[in-house]
Design an enzyme around this catalytic site. Structure first.
Site, PDB file in Angstrom:
ATOM      1  N   SER A  49       0.836  -1.193   0.000  1.00 38.58           N
ATOM      2  CA  SER A  49       0.000   0.000   0.000  1.00 38.58           C
ATOM      3  C   SER A  49       0.878   1.254   0.000  1.00 38.58           C
ATOM      4  O   SER A  49       1.800   1.367  -0.807  1.00 38.58           O
ATOM      5  CB  SER A  49      -0.947  -0.038   1.201  1.00 38.58           C
ATOM      6  OG  SER A  49      -1.946   0.949   1.068  1.00 38.58           O
ATOM      7  N   ASP A 168      -5.275  -3.916  -2.832  1.00 35.06           N
ATOM      8  CA  ASP A 168      -4.339  -3.497  -1.793  1.00 35.06           C
ATOM      9  C   ASP A 168      -3.548  -4.682  -1.238  1.00 35.06           C
ATOM     10  O   ASP A 168      -4.120  -5.653  -0.743  1.00 35.06           O
ATOM     11  CB  ASP A 168      -5.123  -2.823  -0.664  1.00 35.06           C
ATOM     12  CG  ASP A 168      -4.224  -2.038   0.271  1.00 35.06           C
ATOM     13  OD1 ASP A 168      -3.018  -2.328   0.317  1.00 35.06           O
ATOM     14  OD2 ASP A 168      -4.725  -1.128   0.949  1.00 35.06           O
TER      15      ASP A 168
END
Length: 429
Positions: A49, A168
């Protein structure tokens, strides 16, 4: 110092943090100033991320001023939106992708290959992948876009990377290689990570999820909210300063600094070592051969009266990034009456803003429409086939024999023997 004695034997791993990626920026700046060998000699730098953004900035040699201006600039844009993340103009993925295309050098993929590791979560099975090789700069940017894509917060259709859809990376492996003894881990959440804030509450409960361990506390709850909805520029800037202090505590506990800086910040004298060495009083607990000095204090940002004396470069970058528009018009809209007027005008302005920004996003999406529609068609087809196969298996499955009814008898009554048919020859009288 164990694995730190030989160059190329340790890794760095940055967790997903959203807007709290400013903590990574502060920690990286501390390592760059006070222990540059930890950054230069690292074998590989992992990230998921927003941690992957910090990792690629290290690999490409970006300055702290660059990182602060881009991260806090995005927070400033969000601060100017009347509905924050609910405003139709809020498009974090498009913004980050454009910034990466403008800022990364053409040979960024060459610098990142075999030194950068990006955590990705494949959709829809949730399997984790670590990408370490990149053929082009566009492929590197696309991998970063995938690891930043938080479902529903960033959109509905996951981005594509090498023919598959990914989301993610923090949702499957938030801290790559955290269990490896030679990995230096960094996170803005209170927990057991190497470089992280130290919790002031006596809560000892921890939650292990997505290869990541953090304490269950109110501090982490509010930090989780700040990850997605930053309240102000000053809060994010203080988190960046806290990252610097956490990294400094990590270095001092392992004896990697020349002098005990944190003791002077809290106006205390360091404990006098018995043998005259700064390493005295260390607890010989090993993580790859490092001795830890637990007497080093935990310092918060509020305990530092003048952060500029600690890191002039970081403080200058933060002040520059937190500077707002000084015009009277901008100050009016940030004032109380200006905010009230903004919300009063929302019923008139919001429909036009919604149409404008949605139309612009549709134009940007047009080149990807065929691939996205084909993917959605395949996803719906697979779901329909799965439902059909399960329904068919339940309706046309093997018929099980009826259950035998067992009659329980009282111990005072004789047991009735089951009826059996004799298949032998019949007896004649």
């Amino acid at each position: 110092m164990g694995f730190l004695e030989e160059e190329g034997r340790w890794n760095l791993s940055f967790s997903g943090a959203g807007y709290l990626g400013a903590h990574h920026v502060g920690a990286t700046e501390c390592l760059r100033q006070r222990a540059p060998r930890l950054l230069q000699g690292a074998r590989r730098i992992y990230g998921s991320s927003s941690g992957a953004l910090n990792a690629v900035s290290i690999v490409c040699g970006k300055s702290v001023d660059f990182c602060c201006s881009h991260l806090l600039g995005m927070v400033g844009q969000l601060e100017r939106l009347s509905l924050s993340i609910l405003h139709p103009a809020y498009a974090p993925i498009e913004h980050v992708k454009q910034q990466l295309q403008d800022a990364l050098p053409p040979d960024a993929h060459v610098l990142a290959s075999q030194r950068l590791g990006i955590s990705l979560t494949r959709w829809p099975d949730g399997r984790n992948f670590l990408v370490t090789d990149f053929a082009t700069c566009d492929e590197l940017i696309q991998a970063l876009v995938c690891t930043l894509y938080f479902p529903f917060y960033c959109g509905l259709i996951p981005p594509e990377f090498r023919g598959e859809r990914y989301i993610d990376g923090a949702l499957s492996n938030n801290l790559p290689f955290a269990d490896c003894p030679s990995t230096i881990t960094v996170s803005p959440f209170h927990g057991t990570v190497d470089i992280c804030p130290q919790s002031t509450s006596p809560n000892l409960h921890e939650l292990n999820v997505f290869n990541f361990s953090f304490q269950i506390s109110t501090e982490n709850f509010f930090l989780g909210l700040i990850c997605l909805i930053p309240p102000s520029l000053e809060v994010v800037a203080d988190n960046c300063r806290q990252g610097y202090l956490d990294a400094l505590r990590f270095l001092e506990r392992r004896g990697l600094t020349k002098e005990p800086v944190l003791w002077t910040l809290v106006s205390k004298e360091p404990p006098a070592p018995a043998d005259g060495n700064w390493d005295a009083g260390c607890d010989q607990r090993w993580k790859g051969g490092l001795s830890l000095n637990w007497k080093v204090p935990h310092v918060q940002v509020k305990d530092v009266p003048n952060f500029e004396q600690l890191s002039p470069e970081l403080e200058a970058a933060l002040k520059k990034a937190c500077t707002r528009d000084p015009s009277r018009w901008a100050r009016f809209w940030h004032s109380g009456p200006g905010q009230v007027l903004t919300y009063l005008l929302l019923p008139c302005t919001l429909p036009f803003e919604y149409i404008y920004f949605r139309s612009r996003r549709l134009v940007v999406w047009l080149p990807d429409v065929p691939a996205d529609l084909w993917w959605m068609q395949g996803l719906l087809r697979n779901m329909a086939l799965e439902v059909f196969s399960r329904t068919k298996a339940q309706l046309l499955g093997p018929i099980s024999p009826p259950a035998t009814r067992v009659l329980e008898t009282s111990p005072l009554q004789p047991q009735i023997a089951p009826h059996r048919e004799e298949l032998g020859p019949t007896h004649q009288a």
